[in-house]
Scaffold this active site. Structure first.
Site, short mmCIF file in Angstrom:
data_model
loop_
_atom_site.label_atom_id
_atom_site.label_comp_id
_atom_site.label_asym_id
_atom_site.label_seq_id
_atom_site.Cartn_x
_atom_site.Cartn_y
_atom_site.Cartn_z
N ASN A 82 33.75 -19.75 11.29
CA ASN A 82 34.73 -19.24 10.33
C ASN A 82 34.29 -19.43 8.89
O ASN A 82 34.69 -18.65 8.02
CB ASN A 82 36.08 -19.91 10.56
CG ASN A 82 36.81 -19.34 11.76
OD1 ASN A 82 37.51 -18.36 11.65
ND2 ASN A 82 36.60 -19.94 12.93
N GLU A 83 33.49 -20.43 8.63
CA GLU A 83 33.05 -20.68 7.26
C GLU A 83 31.92 -19.74 6.83
O GLU A 83 31.94 -19.18 5.74
CB GLU A 83 32.59 -22.13 7.11
CG GLU A 83 33.71 -23.16 7.17
CD GLU A 83 34.58 -23.15 5.93
OE1 GLU A 83 34.20 -22.54 4.91
OE2 GLU A 83 35.67 -23.75 5.97
#
Length: 225
Positions: A82-83
């Site tokens: 997600n990052e």
């Protein structure tokens, strides 16, 4: 009378043609449904999901540093997905760097806490260094927020200060788990997505990690099984 018979034959032919066309339409619809179902089964199969949706590069580094910091490796994989989507060269608009999107000043603070000398923000582009620092930080957050993953992910995304302020303002305790009550929409969606992805990584990889961990240091078994 001959005309009537001819008309009747024509109508009968039209009915048969209409019936045949209807059968063809049903056949096409059934075929489309079968193809769609087959496509869905293929797309949702473990092998396809691992190859195209829940990829896991840098698995060795993640297992090593999650094991050393006693944190869940599936959660680390979900955070990285997600990052940065596993892009080690990723840089956010705010200046966060690398796989786990660590701000340079946060990276410097983590390095100091870990006793790492001569920290250089460029180190955050290095896979090994980024995962090492990020896993240590996740371990600190997990300890600080008493193993509450919702609070932990809020802090990773919005900061520890904001998390504690929201806890105080909204009377959250360390059992808080109502993601929908998170006041900031971006953080709310982030926490929801990371925890969902963590469960998907667990489902897809847990049995494979057991085989991997049998041949590695016992620390890696902390969350593998």
């Amino acid at each position: 009378m001959g005309k009537s018979i001819a008309d009747g034959g024509l109508r009968l032919g039209r009915r048969r043609k209409k019936k045949n066309n209807s059968r063809k339409i049903w056949f096409v619809l059934i075929l489309l449904c079968a193809v769609s179902l087959l496509g869905w089964k293929i797309w949702t199969s473990d092998e396809v999901q691992m190859r195209f949706v829940y990829m896991w590069p840098y698995q060795g580094e993640i297992l090593e540093y999650s094991g050393k910091n006693k944190i869940d490796p599936f959660l680390v994989a979900a955070v990285i997905k997600n990052e940065s989507n596993f892009d080690r060269k990723a840089v956010s608009k705010a200046g966060a760097i690398g796989l786990m999107q660590i701000m340079p000043d946060t990276g410097e603070w983590i390095a100091e806490q870990m006793g790492i000398k001569n920290f250089d923000p460029q180190d955050l582009y290095r896979t090994d260094a980024n995962i090492r620092l990020g896993c240590w930080y996740l371990g600190e957050l997990e300890y600080e927020f008493q193993r509450n993953w919702v609070l932990m992910m809020i802090a990773y995304n919005a900061g520890r200060g904001n998390t504690k302020a929201w806890m105080q303002e909204n009377n959250w305790d360390y059992d808080f788990n109502k993601i929908e009550d998170i006041p900031y929409s971006d953080t709310r969606e982030y926490v929801k997505k990371v925890l969902y992805d963590r469960d998907e990584y667990y489902k897809l990889y847990k049995n494979r990690l057991k085989k991997y961990c049998r041949h590695r240091n016992s620390m890696l078994l902390y969350h593998c099984c």
